[in-house]
Design an enzyme around this catalytic site. Structure first.
Site, PDB file in Angstrom:
ATOM      1  N   TYR A 196       3.304  -2.258 -26.540  1.00  0.00           N
ATOM      2  CA  TYR A 196       4.587  -2.321 -27.438  1.00  0.00           C
ATOM      3  C   TYR A 196       4.864  -3.678 -27.845  1.00  0.00           C
ATOM      4  O   TYR A 196       5.607  -3.892 -28.986  1.00  0.00           O
ATOM      5  CB  TYR A 196       5.510  -1.783 -26.504  1.00  0.00           C
ATOM      6  CG  TYR A 196       5.887  -0.270 -26.491  1.00  0.00           C
ATOM      7  CD1 TYR A 196       4.784   0.448 -26.069  1.00  0.00           C
ATOM      8  CD2 TYR A 196       6.911   0.366 -26.659  1.00  0.00           C
ATOM      9  CE1 TYR A 196       4.701   2.029 -25.759  1.00  0.00           C
ATOM     10  CE2 TYR A 196       7.146   1.981 -26.669  1.00  0.00           C
ATOM     11  CZ  TYR A 196       5.774   2.576 -26.309  1.00  0.00           C
ATOM     12  OH  TYR A 196       6.068   3.963 -26.371  1.00  0.00           O
ATOM     13  N   LYS A 246      -6.006   2.524 -16.329  1.00  0.00           N
ATOM     14  CA  LYS A 246      -7.212   2.891 -16.858  1.00  0.00           C
ATOM     15  C   LYS A 246      -8.173   1.885 -16.823  1.00  0.00           C
ATOM     16  O   LYS A 246      -8.770   1.327 -17.520  1.00  0.00           O
ATOM     17  CB  LYS A 246      -6.870   3.315 -18.515  1.00  0.00           C
ATOM     18  CG  LYS A 246      -8.224   3.869 -19.074  1.00  0.00           C
ATOM     19  CD  LYS A 246      -8.264   5.283 -18.855  1.00  0.00           C
ATOM     20  CE  LYS A 246      -9.748   5.803 -19.367  1.00  0.00           C
ATOM     21  NZ  LYS A 246     -10.004   7.386 -18.947  1.00  0.00           N
ATOM     22  N   ASP A 259      -5.566   9.306 -17.172  1.00  0.00           N
ATOM     23  CA  ASP A 259      -6.091  10.778 -17.766  1.00  0.00           C
ATOM     24  C   ASP A 259      -6.018  11.906 -16.446  1.00  0.00           C
ATOM     25  O   ASP A 259      -5.499  12.873 -16.731  1.00  0.00           O
ATOM     26  CB  ASP A 259      -7.593  10.899 -18.242  1.00  0.00           C
ATOM     27  CG  ASP A 259      -8.679  10.106 -17.558  1.00  0.00           C
ATOM     28  OD1 ASP A 259      -8.369   9.495 -16.556  1.00  0.00           O
ATOM     29  OD2 ASP A 259      -9.789  10.298 -18.039  1.00  0.00           O
ATOM     30  N   ASP A 275       5.548   5.699 -20.981  1.00  0.00           N
ATOM     31  CA  ASP A 275       6.255   6.467 -22.095  1.00  0.00           C
ATOM     32  C   ASP A 275       5.528   7.949 -22.031  1.00  0.00           C
ATOM     33  O   ASP A 275       6.439   9.097 -22.103  1.00  0.00           O
ATOM     34  CB  ASP A 275       5.858   5.909 -23.397  1.00  0.00           C
ATOM     35  CG  ASP A 275       6.643   6.588 -24.679  1.00  0.00           C
ATOM     36  OD1 ASP A 275       7.535   7.180 -24.468  1.00  0.00           O
ATOM     37  OD2 ASP A 275       5.798   6.872 -25.645  1.00  0.00           O
ATOM     38  N   ASP A 315       7.333  11.625 -20.477  1.00  0.00           N
ATOM     39  CA  ASP A 315       7.715  12.978 -21.131  1.00  0.00           C
ATOM     40  C   ASP A 315       7.052  14.236 -20.418  1.00  0.00           C
ATOM     41  O   ASP A 315       7.801  15.149 -20.454  1.00  0.00           O
ATOM     42  CB  ASP A 315       7.145  12.938 -22.512  1.00  0.00           C
ATOM     43  CG  ASP A 315       8.258  12.501 -23.749  1.00  0.00           C
ATOM     44  OD1 ASP A 315       8.976  11.657 -23.132  1.00  0.00           O
ATOM     45  OD2 ASP A 315       8.097  12.768 -25.033  1.00  0.00           O
TER      46      ASP A 315
END
Ligand code: IPM
Ligand code: MG
Length: 357
Positions: free
Chosen positions: A142, A191, A223, A247, A251
């Protein structure tokens, strides 16, 4: 006690839900003998309309001068054509950075009264789940280098993920401390099988884990974490992860509670001044219709009472009032489920919370 609260109502349903939370804060102040002073500032699309910029200087200065910040939501189709650095969302990143809010706490719990709203099967939900996502908020992709250039296939654009040991350590500490206060279980999501920044993340988390031998620590690839959240959310308690993974996973976590309209968040830094906001967005399709669910914003205000002002009895009172409203079966449209009941409006459900309080 007396506190100054900056209000960033923003766009879409932002003004309605912030007004609800202010009513609840005023009632709590009344009940417990405090004074809260509220000052509104512009942010997002409405700020672009008035000043040309999504994050005016007065807004940053006003927030810096306040004891805490309550935010509604920003953005909407009206401003979709703004250039990247003038989008409403850019204001969110700007204010997080300006206030040094590197920690984002996103609790996702399944309310027993709303169990039926979860899209997961009963046997997966079991007796419910209650997890906390600790998202890094001022670093990573970001905030990394970005740009456009000519590449192998012509025009290309790039964003970069970079994390320093300092950034990883400070969010890691928050996560370990949060775990110590809860069930002493922490899962760090990265990751590291692909990304160099994730390998440094993991190495740094492992070093911290040695300082917290009581915490049952684990790592998970992002994942897999996305899959495990729907396969068996009860395996998690605290999850710590980077800005972008946080983020996305928050959700997902909110969706499995069945009610994104219920989830609050706190953004914190080195001082007690935090920024509190619902994790849902500005819902332009229902803006101005008095249909929005204000409970996530009200619960965000409760987090402000707890984390910024140290008023835990007051925070408990607000959270319990929301619980009772749900237990009594009051619902806004988004959490109505299959019930044939008529949903309450934003102001009606706010009244119910005020009554319970
Ligand atoms: C969130 C939002 C923001 C983010 C957007 C609106 C910039 O999705 O708070 O989760 O990605 O941080
Ligand atoms: Mg998001």
């Amino acid at each position: 006690m007396e506190f100054n609260i900056a209000l960033l109502k923003g766009d879409g349903i932002g003004p309605e839900i912030v007004d609800s939370a202010v009513a609840v804060l005023e009632k709590a102040a009344d009940k417990f003998g405090h004074t809260f002073n509220f000052t509104p500032y512009l942010i997002g699309g409405c700020a672009i309309d008035e000043t040309g910029r999504p994050l005016p200087k007065e807004t940053v200065e006003g927030c810096l001068a306040s004891d805490s910040v309550l935010l509604g939501a920003v953005g909407g189709p009206k401003w979709d054509d703004q250039p990247g650095d003038n989008r409403p969302e850019k204001a969110l990143l700007g204010i997080r950075e300006a206030l040094g809010l590197y920690t984002n706490l996103r609790p996702a719990k399944l309310y027993s009264a709303l169990r039926g709203a979860s899209p997961l099967k009963d046997e997966i939900v079991g007796d419910g789940f209650d997890l906390l996502i600790v998202r890094e908020l001022t670093g990573g992709i970001y905030f990394g280098d970005r740009g456009c250039r000519q590449g192998k296939y012509g025009e290309e654009a790039f964003d970069t993920e970079a994390y320093s040991v300092t950034e990883i350590e400070r969010i890691g500490r928050v996560a370990f401390e949060s775990a110590m206060k809860r069930s002493k279980k922490l899962c760090s999501v990265d990751k590291a099988n692909v990304l160099e920044s994730s390998r440094l993340w993991r190495k740094t988390m492992h070093r911290l884990a040695e300082e917290y031998p009581e915490v049952e620590y684990s790592d998970m690839f992002v994942d897999n974490a996305a899959m495990q959240l729907v396969r068996n959310p009860r395996q998690f308690d605290v999850i710590v992860t980077s800005n972008m993974f946080g983020d996305i996973l928050s959700d997902e976590a909110s969706q499995i509670t069945g009610s994104i309209g219920m989830l609050a968040s706190a953004s914190l830094g080195e001082t007690t001044r935090g920024m509190y906001e619902p994790i849902h967005g500005s819902a332009p399709d229902i803006a101005g219709q008095n249909k929005a669910n204000p409970l996530a914003t009200i619960l965000s205000a409760a987090m402000m009472l707890r984390y910024s002002f140290g008023l835990s009895a007051e925070a408990d009172a607000v959270e319990e009032a929301v619980d009772r409203v749900l237990e009594k079966g009051f619902r806004t449209a988004d959490i109505l489920g299959d019930s044939a009941d008529v949903p309450l409006t934003c102001t009606e459900i706010t009244e119910k919370v005020l009554e319970e309080l």
